[in-house]
Design a protein around this motif. Sequence first.
Motif, PDB file in Angstrom:
ATOM      1  N   MET A  65       0.788  -1.358  -0.243  1.00 58.63           N
ATOM      2  CA  MET A  65      -0.028   0.108   0.050  1.00 58.63           C
ATOM      3  C   MET A  65       0.715   1.323  -0.232  1.00 58.63           C
ATOM      4  O   MET A  65       0.214   2.532  -0.421  1.00 58.63           O
ATOM      5  N   CYS A  66       2.200   1.366   1.022  1.00 56.19           N
ATOM      6  CA  CYS A  66       3.020   2.374   0.869  1.00 56.19           C
ATOM      7  C   CYS A  66       3.687   2.759  -0.268  1.00 56.19           C
ATOM      8  O   CYS A  66       3.723   3.803  -1.159  1.00 56.19           O
ATOM      9  N   ILE A  67       3.970   1.718  -1.529  1.00 53.99           N
ATOM     10  CA  ILE A  67       4.340   1.773  -2.882  1.00 53.99           C
ATOM     11  C   ILE A  67       3.423   2.599  -3.597  1.00 53.99           C
ATOM     12  O   ILE A  67       3.838   3.801  -4.533  1.00 53.99           O
ATOM     13  N   ALA A  68       2.448   1.843  -3.446  1.00 53.69           N
ATOM     14  CA  ALA A  68       1.121   1.576  -4.239  1.00 53.69           C
ATOM     15  C   ALA A  68       1.026   3.611  -4.095  1.00 53.69           C
ATOM     16  O   ALA A  68       0.372   4.616  -5.093  1.00 53.69           O
ATOM     17  N   LEU A  69       0.671   4.259  -2.695  1.00 51.16           N
ATOM     18  CA  LEU A  69       0.288   5.912  -2.380  1.00 51.16           C
ATOM     19  C   LEU A  69       1.375   6.681  -3.218  1.00 51.16           C
ATOM     20  O   LEU A  69       1.405   7.276  -3.431  1.00 51.16           O
ATOM     21  N   ALA A  70       2.647   5.918  -3.019  1.00 45.70           N
ATOM     22  CA  ALA A  70       3.801   6.113  -3.432  1.00 45.70           C
ATOM     23  C   ALA A  70       4.465   6.428  -5.484  1.00 45.70           C
ATOM     24  O   ALA A  70       4.304   7.997  -5.585  1.00 45.70           O
ATOM     25  N   PHE A  71       3.117   5.816  -5.603  1.00 51.04           N
ATOM     26  CA  PHE A  71       3.734   5.738  -6.662  1.00 51.04           C
ATOM     27  C   PHE A  71       2.391   6.776  -7.559  1.00 51.04           C
ATOM     28  O   PHE A  71       2.320   6.781  -9.027  1.00 51.04           O
ATOM     29  N   GLY A  72       1.316   6.844  -7.469  1.00 52.17           N
ATOM     30  CA  GLY A  72       0.049   7.732  -7.063  1.00 52.17           C
ATOM     31  C   GLY A  72      -0.612   7.405  -8.398  1.00 52.17           C
ATOM     32  O   GLY A  72      -0.909   6.190  -8.365  1.00 52.17           O
ATOM     33  N   LEU A  73      -1.381   7.533  -9.522  1.00 48.69           N
ATOM     34  CA  LEU A  73      -2.825   7.259 -10.184  1.00 48.69           C
ATOM     35  C   LEU A  73      -1.641   6.942 -11.249  1.00 48.69           C
ATOM     36  O   LEU A  73      -1.747   7.361 -12.514  1.00 48.69           O
ATOM     37  N   THR A  74      -1.323   5.599 -10.917  1.00 44.25           N
ATOM     38  CA  THR A  74      -0.926   5.124 -12.341  1.00 44.25           C
ATOM     39  C   THR A  74      -0.548   3.605 -12.452  1.00 44.25           C
ATOM     40  O   THR A  74      -0.985   3.196 -11.385  1.00 44.25           O
ATOM     41  N   ALA A  75      -0.247   3.171 -13.352  1.00 45.40           N
ATOM     42  CA  ALA A  75      -0.830   1.742 -13.495  1.00 45.40           C
ATOM     43  C   ALA A  75       0.010   1.022 -12.562  1.00 45.40           C
ATOM     44  O   ALA A  75       0.098  -0.178 -11.649  1.00 45.40           O
ATOM     45  N   GLY A  76       1.051   1.214 -12.442  1.00 46.77           N
ATOM     46  CA  GLY A  76       2.139   0.662 -11.527  1.00 46.77           C
ATOM     47  C   GLY A  76       1.608   0.618  -9.793  1.00 46.77           C
ATOM     48  O   GLY A  76       1.752  -0.716  -9.320  1.00 46.77           O
ATOM     49  N   ALA A  77       1.209   2.138  -9.787  1.00 50.59           N
ATOM     50  CA  ALA A  77       0.349   2.369  -8.245  1.00 50.59           C
ATOM     51  C   ALA A  77      -0.673   0.875  -8.239  1.00 50.59           C
ATOM     52  O   ALA A  77      -1.118   0.922  -7.021  1.00 50.59           O
TER      53      ALA A  77
END
Length: 345
Positions: free
Chosen positions: A143-155
């Motif tokens: 979840m931390c990395i998802a929030l760090a990537f923001g609105l991207t496919a990686g997130a």
Amino acid sequence: MRMRVLHHAWVRIAVTAGLLCAIVWFAGSRLAGDASSLDASTIVDSAPMLGLALAMSAFATLLLGAAWIVLIEDVSPRRGRRPALMLAFVYAWLVRYVPGTVPFFAGKVYLGQRAGHSTKQVALATGVQNLLEVLVSGTFGAMCIALAFGLTAGAGAYAALAVVPGVGLVALHPAIFGRLADRALRAFGREPLPQGALPSMPCIVLASALTLVNQCLNGVAMLLVMRCITGASFADLLLVTGALSLAGVAGIIVVLAPAGFGVRDGVLTALLSTRFAVEFAVLGAVLVRAVTIVADITLVAIALAADLLSGAGVITGAFRRDRPAPGPAKAPFGAEAAVTDGRPA
């Protein structure tokens, strides 16, 4: 007869000291190998910040020990000897540097039952604590990395990854976990668990909260390390925290890697390189490994000093056949326990 008992006691102490020295030597040799690739001037100039990261890493480890103790006391009909249990956890924590998960798990179980709790109760609490560490770290890290990537496919990919350990956390509810455990026991021809043998939900929530704070502190320590070499900002906290959490889970899953050597460092480097240059990602992984090893050795040194000065005898009595007197009894699994002469009626 007295001389024979004394002789055996010294033999046990010598064996224990030899084992600890071997583990410390192994950890120290790895530290020397990792530190050889660092620029000495970087370490000297960043000593105060690295010292703070070391202190935070050591305190974070103690929080995992607190989660372990909470789980043991919830499933055990006895309380007391918390300092001895914390010393046991710190000693066993260093056994992570022995290849394989079994020595680490067995060390916690053996030293925990020496503090007056039954082997089955300590083994159950140890298993739940290890499982909680993996599930909380995996969910929180993704979840931390998802929030760090923001609105991207990686997130989106990391948010989906967080679902798997998240479901596992839900399954730890006693009503669900109890049924799964009973079915597994019946499949092996064993009796189901008795009522109240599993940790209660409030206890699991508390242990999960302690594990979550552990991950947050480790993440801040990781950010301090990256600031020493790249000038990373507070905006990078989510990424470095998530990277270290997921890398730690990978190191735990690959059981043959002592303390996750190679596995944790490789995953951490790959995740950090999504934002930082590869050379800085590698340097950060190496430096945080060095900080972690020093923190672990420091904790054991403090534990040894406290053990000897207090006379607790947790490590010097590790190879005795007799078990220390248990702590005062508590109501088993929520019921009131009648106590007579220090023993349950």
